[in-house]
Design a protein around this motif. Structure first.
Motif, PDB file in Angstrom:
ATOM      1  N   THR A  54       0.838  -1.202   0.000  1.00 48.18           N
ATOM      2  CA  THR A  54       0.000   0.000   0.000  1.00 48.18           C
ATOM      3  C   THR A  54       0.872   1.249   0.000  1.00 48.18           C
ATOM      4  N   LYS A  55       1.935   1.225   0.799  1.00 45.85           N
ATOM      5  CA  LYS A  55       2.855   2.355   0.840  1.00 45.85           C
ATOM      6  C   LYS A  55       3.617   2.478  -0.483  1.00 45.85           C
ATOM      7  N   MET A  56       3.951   1.342  -1.082  1.00 45.51           N
ATOM      8  CA  MET A  56       4.623   1.379  -2.382  1.00 45.51           C
ATOM      9  C   MET A  56       3.711   1.989  -3.443  1.00 45.51           C
ATOM     10  N   ARG A  57       2.440   1.649  -3.394  1.00 48.26           N
ATOM     11  CA  ARG A  57       1.500   2.222  -4.367  1.00 48.26           C
ATOM     12  C   ARG A  57       1.365   3.729  -4.169  1.00 48.26           C
ATOM     13  N   ALA A  58       1.477   4.183  -2.936  1.00 46.55           N
ATOM     14  CA  ALA A  58       1.419   5.623  -2.679  1.00 46.55           C
ATOM     15  C   ALA A  58       2.623   6.331  -3.303  1.00 46.55           C
ATOM     16  N   ILE A  59       3.790   5.713  -3.248  1.00 49.01           N
ATOM     17  CA  ILE A  59       4.969   6.276  -3.912  1.00 49.01           C
ATOM     18  C   ILE A  59       4.734   6.325  -5.421  1.00 49.01           C
ATOM     19  N   ALA A  60       4.190   5.241  -5.965  1.00 49.77           N
ATOM     20  CA  ALA A  60       3.931   5.191  -7.401  1.00 49.77           C
ATOM     21  C   ALA A  60       2.948   6.274  -7.830  1.00 49.77           C
ATOM     22  N   LYS A  61       1.942   6.505  -7.018  1.00 50.27           N
ATOM     23  CA  LYS A  61       0.962   7.552  -7.332  1.00 50.27           C
ATOM     24  C   LYS A  61       1.624   8.919  -7.329  1.00 50.27           C
ATOM     25  N   ARG A  62       2.525   9.119  -6.396  1.00 49.50           N
ATOM     26  CA  ARG A  62       3.245  10.398  -6.314  1.00 49.50           C
ATOM     27  C   ARG A  62       4.130  10.602  -7.546  1.00 49.50           C
ATOM     28  N   LEU A  63       4.761   9.549  -7.986  1.00 50.67           N
ATOM     29  CA  LEU A  63       5.688   9.656  -9.119  1.00 50.67           C
ATOM     30  C   LEU A  63       4.959   9.791 -10.454  1.00 50.67           C
ATOM     31  N   GLY A  64       3.818   9.146 -10.587  1.00 52.84           N
ATOM     32  CA  GLY A  64       3.131   9.122 -11.870  1.00 52.84           C
ATOM     33  C   GLY A  64       3.835   8.199 -12.855  1.00 52.84           C
ATOM     34  N   LYS A  65       3.317   8.131 -14.059  1.00 53.77           N
ATOM     35  CA  LYS A  65       3.908   7.268 -15.076  1.00 53.77           C
ATOM     36  C   LYS A  65       5.216   7.885 -15.580  1.00 53.77           C
ATOM     37  N   ASP A  66       6.259   7.068 -15.569  1.00 53.17           N
ATOM     38  CA  ASP A  66       7.577   7.556 -15.981  1.00 53.17           C
ATOM     39  C   ASP A  66       8.375   6.361 -16.488  1.00 53.17           C
ATOM     40  N   GLN A  67       8.385   6.176 -17.795  1.00 52.18           N
ATOM     41  CA  GLN A  67       9.017   5.000 -18.377  1.00 52.18           C
ATOM     42  C   GLN A  67      10.531   4.983 -18.149  1.00 52.18           C
ATOM     43  N   ASP A  68      11.182   6.116 -18.288  1.00 50.66           N
ATOM     44  CA  ASP A  68      12.634   6.148 -18.093  1.00 50.66           C
ATOM     45  C   ASP A  68      13.005   5.789 -16.656  1.00 50.66           C
ATOM     46  N   LEU A  69      12.262   6.334 -15.700  1.00 47.79           N
ATOM     47  CA  LEU A  69      12.517   6.011 -14.307  1.00 47.79           C
ATOM     48  C   LEU A  69      12.225   4.537 -14.035  1.00 47.79           C
ATOM     49  N   ALA A  70      11.171   4.028 -14.646  1.00 49.17           N
ATOM     50  CA  ALA A  70      10.835   2.613 -14.474  1.00 49.17           C
ATOM     51  C   ALA A  70      11.982   1.723 -14.950  1.00 49.17           C
ATOM     52  N   LEU A  71      12.542   2.036 -16.100  1.00 43.73           N
ATOM     53  CA  LEU A  71      13.652   1.240 -16.630  1.00 43.73           C
ATOM     54  C   LEU A  71      14.874   1.330 -15.720  1.00 43.73           C
ATOM     55  N   ALA A  72      15.125   2.510 -15.179  1.00 44.83           N
ATOM     56  CA  ALA A  72      16.266   2.686 -14.284  1.00 44.83           C
ATOM     57  C   ALA A  72      16.068   1.905 -12.985  1.00 44.83           C
ATOM     58  N   LEU A  73      14.859   1.922 -12.453  1.00 42.29           N
ATOM     59  CA  LEU A  73      14.575   1.156 -11.242  1.00 42.29           C
ATOM     60  C   LEU A  73      14.704  -0.341 -11.505  1.00 42.29           C
ATOM     61  N   TRP A  74      14.200  -0.777 -12.646  1.00 43.02           N
ATOM     62  CA  TRP A  74      14.308  -2.205 -12.992  1.00 43.02           C
ATOM     63  C   TRP A  74      15.775  -2.624 -13.059  1.00 43.02           C
ATOM     64  N   ALA A  75      16.609  -1.781 -13.599  1.00 44.39           N
ATOM     65  CA  ALA A  75      18.029  -2.112 -13.795  1.00 44.39           C
ATOM     66  C   ALA A  75      18.780  -2.285 -12.478  1.00 44.39           C
ATOM     67  N   THR A  76      18.220  -1.812 -11.359  1.00 45.62           N
ATOM     68  CA  THR A  76      18.897  -1.967 -10.070  1.00 45.62           C
ATOM     69  C   THR A  76      18.899  -3.417  -9.594  1.00 45.62           C
TER      70      THR A  76
END
Length: 223
Positions: A37-59
């Motif tokens: 639930t807290k993770m979803r709140a972070i996602a809502k704050r960030l909004g859709k961001d493909q570049d950030l998503a790819l960078a997070l995945w790469a970790t």
């Protein structure tokens, strides 16, 4: 993508780690302890961001990859990218979210279903069967349902746990949605007894196919 942004998010996720939650998750094959639930709140704050998503995945961090799947744009992935992600992200929750939140919502679901369905790696095949039972429910035209029942009948009993679960879901959904094949689906389920003794909480439907089929048909018929 600013490395500081990724580092900051990794630190934020780490601050949300709950040892008790991690212990529960680890029993199911996952390796994170972040409240979703807290993770979803972070996602809502960030909004859709493909570049950030790819960078997070790469970790390669599981919590970061789950966050990536919440903020990515499913239609921006190629089939090859999604295939690589499935093979890299070998955690149950990652696979669940990758299929449900990304693959099913993008343009490559059928291509990937066909690619993954008979993969020799049961982890990958499970994803193909997941997409198959979803198609049984939503758009069965063109599927050879009898061949699916044949394969379930011959392979489900000895399948790896995750693959067995998705094959069983396919069996149940054929029985639920196709009255003409329901008797055979019930017979296969009763004979193989897969998940017959699966612990089911009160007021929840058993995953044992004969009980699952019977309950869903009963609800549909309003009896």
């Amino acid at each position: 993508m600013d490395d500081a942004t990724v580092t900051g998010l990794l630190d934020e996720l780490a601050s949300l780690e709950d040892p008790k939650m991690r212990a529960v998750n680890e029993r199911h094959g996952d390796d994170h302890g972040v409240n979703l639930t807290k993770m979803r709140a972070i996602a809502k704050r960030l909004g859709k961001d493909q570049d950030l998503a790819l960078a997070l995945w790469a970790t390669e961090d599981t919590a970061a990859r789950l966050l990536a799947l919440l903020i990515c744009r499913p239609k921006d992935f190629s089939a090859a990218q999604l295939d690589t992600m499935l093979r890299e992200g070998r955690r149950p929750k990652i696979q669940d979210w990758l299929i449900n939140y990304v693959v099913r919502k993008g343009p490559h679901a059928e291509e990937l279903r066909a690619l993954w369905f008979d993969d020799p790696d049961p982890w990958i095949a499970a994803a193909g069967w997941n997409l198959t039972w979803n198609r049984v429910v939503k758009s069965p035209a063109g599927l050879d349902l009898d061949a699916l029942l044949d394969q379930v009948e011959s392979e489900m009993k000895g399948a790896a746990e995750r693959l067995q679960w998705e094959m069983n879901s396919t069996l149940a959904q054929i029985g639920i949605t196709d009255p003409s094949r329901r008797p055979r689906a019930l017979e296969i389920g009763e004979r193989l007894e897969v998940l017959k003794d699966y612990p089911t909480p009160p007021n929840c439907t058993s995953p044992y196919a004969p009980l699952w089929i019977g309950e869903m048909v009963r609800r549909a018929e309003g009896s």
